[in-house]
Scaffold this motif. Structure first.
Motif, mmCIF file in Angstrom:
data_model
loop_
_atom_site.group_PDB
_atom_site.id
_atom_site.type_symbol
_atom_site.label_atom_id
_atom_site.label_comp_id
_atom_site.label_asym_id
_atom_site.label_seq_id
_atom_site.Cartn_x
_atom_site.Cartn_y
_atom_site.Cartn_z
ATOM 1 N N ARG A 247 0.806 -1.207 -0.058
ATOM 2 C CA ARG A 247 0.103 -0.114 0.119
ATOM 3 C C ARG A 247 1.077 1.128 -0.097
ATOM 4 N N PRO A 248 0.714 2.117 -0.773
ATOM 5 C CA PRO A 248 1.456 3.248 -0.874
ATOM 6 C C PRO A 248 1.099 4.347 0.483
ATOM 7 N N THR A 249 1.912 4.596 1.184
ATOM 8 C CA THR A 249 1.430 5.235 2.471
ATOM 9 C C THR A 249 1.908 6.724 2.449
ATOM 10 N N ASP A 250 3.083 7.002 2.127
ATOM 11 C CA ASP A 250 3.459 8.386 2.256
ATOM 12 C C ASP A 250 3.778 8.874 0.670
ATOM 13 N N VAL A 251 3.689 8.041 -0.424
ATOM 14 C CA VAL A 251 3.573 8.232 -2.005
ATOM 15 C C VAL A 251 2.346 8.450 -2.644
ATOM 16 N N LEU A 252 2.242 8.945 -3.863
ATOM 17 C CA LEU A 252 1.361 9.131 -4.572
ATOM 18 C C LEU A 252 -0.050 9.656 -4.158
ATOM 19 N N GLN A 253 0.224 10.254 -3.017
ATOM 20 C CA GLN A 253 -0.848 10.983 -2.193
ATOM 21 C C GLN A 253 -1.591 12.351 -2.924
ATOM 22 N N VAL A 255 -1.673 11.883 -6.518
ATOM 23 C CA VAL A 255 -2.136 11.405 -7.902
ATOM 24 C C VAL A 255 -3.479 11.486 -8.063
ATOM 25 N N LYS A 256 -4.118 12.027 -9.318
ATOM 26 C CA LYS A 256 -5.481 12.243 -9.639
ATOM 27 C C LYS A 256 -5.825 11.012 -10.621
ATOM 28 N N LEU A 257 -4.790 10.753 -11.564
ATOM 29 C CA LEU A 257 -5.200 9.876 -12.571
ATOM 30 C C LEU A 257 -4.070 8.518 -12.547
ATOM 31 N N GLN A 270 -5.395 -6.749 -4.922
ATOM 32 C CA GLN A 270 -4.490 -5.880 -5.126
ATOM 33 C C GLN A 270 -4.961 -4.266 -5.188
ATOM 34 N N LEU A 271 -6.044 -4.092 -5.744
ATOM 35 C CA LEU A 271 -6.665 -2.939 -6.227
ATOM 36 C C LEU A 271 -7.158 -2.207 -4.639
ATOM 37 N N PHE A 272 -7.565 -2.926 -3.770
ATOM 38 C CA PHE A 272 -7.908 -2.491 -2.464
ATOM 39 C C PHE A 272 -6.573 -2.143 -1.545
ATOM 40 N N LEU A 273 -5.342 -2.216 -2.150
ATOM 41 C CA LEU A 273 -3.982 -1.402 -1.714
ATOM 42 C C LEU A 273 -4.011 -0.024 -2.094
ATOM 43 N N ILE A 274 -4.819 0.188 -3.095
ATOM 44 C CA ILE A 274 -4.783 1.450 -3.751
ATOM 45 C C ILE A 274 -6.078 2.286 -3.648
ATOM 46 N N ALA A 275 -6.988 1.590 -2.720
ATOM 47 C CA ALA A 275 -8.407 2.226 -2.541
ATOM 48 C C ALA A 275 -8.291 3.374 -1.718
ATOM 49 N N TYR A 276 -7.405 3.871 -1.000
ATOM 50 C CA TYR A 276 -7.261 4.957 -0.379
ATOM 51 C C TYR A 276 -6.508 5.953 -0.564
ATOM 52 N N LEU A 277 -6.050 6.108 -1.902
ATOM 53 C CA LEU A 277 -5.280 7.120 -2.136
ATOM 54 C C LEU A 277 -6.248 8.309 -2.324
ATOM 55 N N PHE A 307 -11.928 4.168 -2.203
ATOM 56 C CA PHE A 307 -11.701 5.317 -3.555
ATOM 57 C C PHE A 307 -12.681 6.363 -3.330
ATOM 58 N N PRO A 308 -12.466 7.234 -2.374
ATOM 59 C CA PRO A 308 -13.364 8.185 -1.963
ATOM 60 C C PRO A 308 -13.618 9.378 -2.935
ATOM 61 N N ASN A 309 -12.543 9.607 -3.651
ATOM 62 C CA ASN A 309 -12.846 10.766 -4.648
ATOM 63 C C ASN A 309 -12.824 10.151 -6.285
ATOM 64 N N LEU A 310 -13.076 8.645 -6.393
ATOM 65 C CA LEU A 310 -13.004 8.259 -7.762
ATOM 66 C C LEU A 310 -14.285 8.730 -8.521
ATOM 67 N N GLN A 311 -13.949 9.393 -9.526
ATOM 68 C CA GLN A 311 -15.193 10.061 -10.478
ATOM 69 C C GLN A 311 -14.906 9.068 -11.772
ATOM 70 N N TYR A 312 -13.969 8.763 -12.367
ATOM 71 C CA TYR A 312 -13.917 8.266 -13.672
ATOM 72 C C TYR A 312 -13.379 6.641 -13.678
ATOM 73 N N LEU A 313 -14.048 5.748 -13.607
ATOM 74 C CA LEU A 313 -13.520 4.499 -14.149
ATOM 75 C C LEU A 313 -13.627 3.822 -15.318
#
Length: 528
Positions: A247-253, A255-257, A270-277, A307-313
């Motif tokens: 999980r990226p903790t202190d990086v990719l914070q 990133v919008k796309l 694996q997708l759940f590891l990036i679910a809180y960016l 994925f709290p701010n995910l607008q486009y999938l």
């Protein structure tokens, strides 16, 4: 390149007759004299062996025919960044028009030189460059220290795809001199990790867009590189066989796309590891082989915290075959746009329009589907049709028009999580709506409609029976003859007793009454 090479060529990227390779060996290969390079080709069909010759292993390849031995003088080791820039952006301008070329004699040969003014002009041209493409220019290194910063300090966007860069160290040497660099494309370069374990320098302090498609980068390397990009907004990682391992903790914070297309090893967990960016708005997952997704933290009708701010999938070209996948997407609290082309679910026997309607009805907040805007009347039509289509199933499962007795079972709610909401929005389906229609009998497709002219108080209210497949254009033609008003002057809308006080425009002449969900007993409003 001369025939005596040192070992520092190992790992270098080279090009031979348009084919790319990595140097894995440099030295003597008996019994033939002289220096040889052992290369591993990007295209394994280009090679002849796996790095062995007459029983001796000189280097190793991932593919049994990935290797070759080549003389150094046949190999292109590339050029430096500034030479490539000058080749592309200065010499293309041709001779000066101001006639200031001078011809001087060196030895016995006349040599054309460009005047001093032209040199100044070239330098000023380079200093103005902001957006450059050096794709496929055989760039292999930064070149003379400080040369890039001096010659072209204002570059903001660089395409360095398909070059001969072999290490992140060289990329950092280039980026370090471009203080305004915002957009960098390194696709199709095979880059070794930076030397040493220290974090990367501030070379990418202004970088917002980083493209690393087909570079062979790993997830661990992605996170390490991202640590040097404090304001990164877009990251493209297509076709890298990536496995999201942590999980990226202190990086990719920032990133919008994020584009993870064609990484076929990525799965749901694996997708759940990036679910809180926190700022991720666009996620591109085309061709990753995904077939299912489930947000375990959210029950039926609830929203997930993932994925709290995910607008486009984007999930084009996958293995999605179950409607449960679409049901789960309704749990994403910010999802407004979805692309879901070329999946078994959307490519089956069902008409494309029916599939589209079902997706719209199942994802309540969707505004765009497959890059096509969802207009309010299309949403209304899709939801009404959905409510009607599954009404009998709803009743069998325990649904009832009396709210006190309306208790559909868990299986129905799991398959149709928005159904109860649609009953609240439009009212529970009535028995008359749920009769199984015989689609080939014309009388079942005729709508009895009132025709009102709000701006003409003297005009009587008429009643007409019209087929629900009739286009708005044809309806206008009929009304034009009936009311003796030119077609071009007519404006049509309708109102329904089910939605009192609301008027819906019939603005697209090519669509049918059915498209706009006009039903028996509705009123057509005609203005001119």
């Amino acid at each position: 390149t001369n025939d005596t090479l040192t070992s520092d060529v190992i790992g270098r990227r080279v090009e031979v007759n348009g084919e790319y390779a990595t140097v894995r060996f440099s030295g003597i290969v008996p019994p033939v004299a002289g220096c040889w390079l052992g290369v591993e080709w990007d295209n394994p069909e280009r090679g002849k062996h796996d790095g062995s010759h007459e029983g001796t292993v000189y280097f190793k390849c991932r593919h049994p025919t990935g290797g070759s031995f080549i003389r150094p003088n046949k190999v292109n080791f590339g050029i430096d960044f500034l030479t490539a820039v000058k080749n592309r952006y200065v010499l293309e301008d041709g001779p000066e028009e101001d006639g200031k070329e001078q011809v001087v004699i060196i030895g016995s040969r006349p040599v054309e030189t460009i005047g001093f003014d032209s040199v100044v002009k070239q330098q000023s041209q380079l200093s103005k460059l902001q957006d450059i493409s050096l794709r496929n220019c055989a760039v292999s290194c930064a070149g003379e220290k400080g040369g890039i910063a001096k010659a072209c300090p204002n570059i903001r966007k660089v395409d360095l795809s398909k070059n001969l860069l072999s290490s992140w160290d060289e990329v950092i040497h280039i980026a370090d001199q471009l203080r305004h660099l915002e957009d960098l494309n390194l696709s199709e370069n095979k880059l070794r990790c930076p030397s040493g374990s220290a974090p990367l320098t501030g070379a990418f302090s202004a970088l917002k867009v980083l493209v690393l498609n087909r570079t062979g980068i790993t997830w661990a390397e992605v996170l390490r590189c991202a640590s040097a990009c404090p304001v990164l907004e877009e990251l493209y990682l297509e076709s890298n066989d990536i496995v999201i391992s942590e999980r990226p903790t202190d990086v990719l914070q920032t990133v919008k796309l994020l584009d993870l297309s064609s990484n076929r090893l990525i799965d749901e967990s694996q997708l759940f590891l990036i679910a809180y960016l926190p700022r991720l708005e666009q996620l591109i997952l085309s061709d990753i082989g995904i077939s299912s997704i489930h947000f375990p933290d959210a029950g039926i009708g609830c929203k997930t915290s993932m994925f709290p701010n995910l607008q486009y999938l984007v999930v084009n070209d996958n293995q999605i075959s179950q409607w449960s996948f679409i049901n789960e997407l309704d749990k994403l609290r910010s999802l407004h746009a979805l692309s879901c082309n070329r999946n078994p679910l959307t490519e089956g026997d069902k008409a494309a329009q029916t599939t589209r309607q079902l997706i719209i009805a199942k994802i309540g907040q969707l505004r765009t589907l497959n890059k096509c805007k969802i207009l309010p009347e299309e949403r209304r039509g899709a939801e009404l049709d959905y409510r009607k289509a599954f009404g009998n199933e709803w009743k069998k499962a325990g649904g009832h028009q009396d709210p006190a007795r309306n208790r559909p079972d868990e299986a129905f709610l799991a398959a149709h999580p928005r159904y109860q909401l649609l009953c609240l929005k439009y009212g529970a389906p009535e028995d008359g709506e749920l009769k199984i229609q015989q689609p080939f009998m014309l009388k079942n497709q005729l709508l009895t409609l009132k025709i009102k002219c709000p701006n003409q108080p003297d005009q009587k209210v008429l009643e007409k029976q019209l087929p629900d497949s009739m286009t708005i254009q044809k309806v206008k033609g009929l009304l034009s003859r009936l009311l003796r008003v030119p077609v071009s002057d007519l404006l049509l809308s309708y109102e329904s007793p089910k939605m009192p006080g609301r008027e819906i425009e019939l603005e697209n002449d090519l669509q049918s009454l059915q498209f706009y969900s006009v039903e028996n007993g509705d009123s057509l409003l005609v203005r001119w």
